[in-house]
Design a protein around this motif. Sequence first.
Motif, PDB file in Angstrom:
ATOM      1  N   ARG A  20      -2.461  -6.786   2.355  1.00 42.78           N
ATOM      2  CA  ARG A  20      -1.973  -5.537   3.026  1.00 42.78           C
ATOM      3  C   ARG A  20      -1.541  -4.194   2.065  1.00 42.78           C
ATOM      4  O   ARG A  20      -1.887  -3.206   2.238  1.00 42.78           O
ATOM      5  N   PHE A  22      -1.943   2.714  10.723  1.00 48.85           N
ATOM      6  CA  PHE A  22      -2.447   1.629  11.094  1.00 48.85           C
ATOM      7  C   PHE A  22      -2.181   0.446  10.202  1.00 48.85           C
ATOM      8  O   PHE A  22      -1.794  -0.712  10.562  1.00 48.85           O
ATOM      9  N   LEU A  23      -2.420   0.731   8.994  1.00 49.98           N
ATOM     10  CA  LEU A  23      -2.275  -0.264   7.823  1.00 49.98           C
ATOM     11  C   LEU A  23      -0.920  -0.726   7.728  1.00 49.98           C
ATOM     12  O   LEU A  23      -0.598  -2.006   7.381  1.00 49.98           O
ATOM     13  N   THR A  61       1.228  -0.939  10.027  1.00 43.48           N
ATOM     14  CA  THR A  61       1.525  -1.842  11.300  1.00 43.48           C
ATOM     15  C   THR A  61       0.935  -3.365  11.163  1.00 43.48           C
ATOM     16  O   THR A  61       1.316  -4.130  11.858  1.00 43.48           O
ATOM     17  N   MET A  62       0.245  -3.531  10.175  1.00 44.49           N
ATOM     18  CA  MET A  62      -0.241  -4.756   9.972  1.00 44.49           C
ATOM     19  C   MET A  62       0.660  -5.943   9.539  1.00 44.49           C
ATOM     20  O   MET A  62       0.661  -6.403   8.342  1.00 44.49           O
ATOM     21  N   VAL A 116       2.733  -9.368  10.248  1.00 44.66           N
ATOM     22  CA  VAL A 116       2.801 -10.762  10.889  1.00 44.66           C
ATOM     23  C   VAL A 116       3.938 -11.103  11.322  1.00 44.66           C
ATOM     24  O   VAL A 116       5.202 -11.070  10.923  1.00 44.66           O
ATOM     25  N   GLU A 117       4.205 -11.175  12.943  1.00 43.00           N
ATOM     26  CA  GLU A 117       5.391 -11.775  13.385  1.00 43.00           C
ATOM     27  C   GLU A 117       5.158 -13.169  13.645  1.00 43.00           C
ATOM     28  O   GLU A 117       4.221 -13.708  14.355  1.00 43.00           O
TER      29      GLU A 117
END
Lengths: 162, 373
Positions: B182, B353-354, B356-357, B359-360
């Motif tokens: 990311r 958008f990038l 928001t990448m 991982v949950e």
Amino acid sequence: MLQASNFSLVLLIQLTLLAYDLFVNSFSELLRGAPVIQLVLFIIQDIAILFNVIIILLMMFNTYVFQVGLVSLLLERFRALLIFSALYLTLSICFHCWLLNLRWLESNHFVWTDGLQALFVFQRTVAVLYYYLYKRTAEYMGDPRLYKDSLWLRDAFARARQ
Amino acid sequence: MPTVKSKKKKPKKEVNDGEEQGEAGQEVEMEVVANRSRSNSRDPLTPEPQEAAPQKKKKKKKTATIDQEVERADTPNGIGADSVMDGEETVTVTRKMKKKRRVKVTEHCDNDLGAEDDDIVTDAQSPIPQHSLFSAPSTHSQPVGKVFVERNRRFQVEQVEHFRHSSPMGDHIDHRQIWTTRDVALRVHSGFRVIGLFSHGFLAGYAVWNIIVVYVLAGEQMTTLPNLLQQYHLLAYPAQSLLYLLLAISTVSAFDRVNLAKASMALRGFLTLDPAVLASFLYFIALILSLSQQMTSDRINLYPTANKTLWPPGSEQQILQPWIVVNLVVALLVGLAWAIVSTQPDIDYTEEFLMTMEVEEYPRGDESLEIPA
């Protein structure tokens, strides 16, 4: 899980191929001293487009999302790129064939017709959309959620099942 | 193995000294042996045996000088034998002086070696037997909170916790570990954004310059069009190519600011005069208009070699006027788009958008959320 170093390398290759494509689209008309120059440039350009499509497809196959069978999720996200890539490759090959066919015997003379002009405008416009979509997709492929199990993926899977 | 050699040689010499010096010599010898045992016990901690050897040599030299001094003390100013002959009192006085000197000499040696309080082991420590160096230790190793760090050609004691925090290598490793795909994507995107911003400004300036040159060469009321063709035919095709390059980069950069994936969102943005959507639209129109002039640009490019069919006499006005007007419109569009982008250059949908990448992590322990395949 995709490593950052591997991703950087792949991204570099993709952007280099895109930059070459943009260069040829911009300046190929200036490099028409001999028809063979344009022939070589166009062949490499078409191969570059093909390579770029293959690379992005391989990256998609490498994702965890694809491996668990959620192909629809990937298609929904990257459908536009796949369509425009196919369209751009087709238009490029058509335009290159037509132009070289007209210029093969005499490279430095006026060959433009209305049909060729229309194809030229169409091909160059689609090229810009292809650049935008490809660059965006190449960056989106770095999304860590695509490479491991996560809540986002579970939700997407649940939605796909409904 | 130079270290073994020196170990073998030393005792012999010291025995000889001991014989010569008698009782006083034996006391010095004890201290030297104690020093050596300390140095031996420290040897395994030093990672470079090559540096340990010169230290031993130094010590060896210093012990030799001590011996010499002791010998000199035995015979100060060459009257030693006479003073012994004077009586027992003088003998005891000289012995006290010798002891004092010995103490001073040993202190001096310690200062020269640069040993710190932490390095000196105060407990009585027996010298390690030779065979135990090459055999596995019988006791379990005890972790200590100290490490020996080489600084300024010396090993200094430092706390492990402090070393962990202060080590630049550790920071580097940590930094590499958190560098994700990311971050790479974000870095590439921010790099392209800089190129895009440069392209916006350059394109606006270039288009304005281009149209000014064309109008100047065309003259008032376009009366000197042959002059324009004569002067501009060399520039026409390169200018067209550069215009396409800059327009392509600018259009992609403007598209990055909009969510084109959702047409409804883009349409809503256009209707509400969202700056990013408006700029994208203007660039796209300018791109199509510019591309539509490719045929005329090639015609201008081939003007010197043209025949009657390509440039019929009197057709300049008819061919060039639409070309000039389209170029003017393109210049206005890219100028306006640049002005709109410049008002809000930080709008960037792709970057958002990038960002928001993330991982949950899926909670592994919670089986109730498991979905059957």
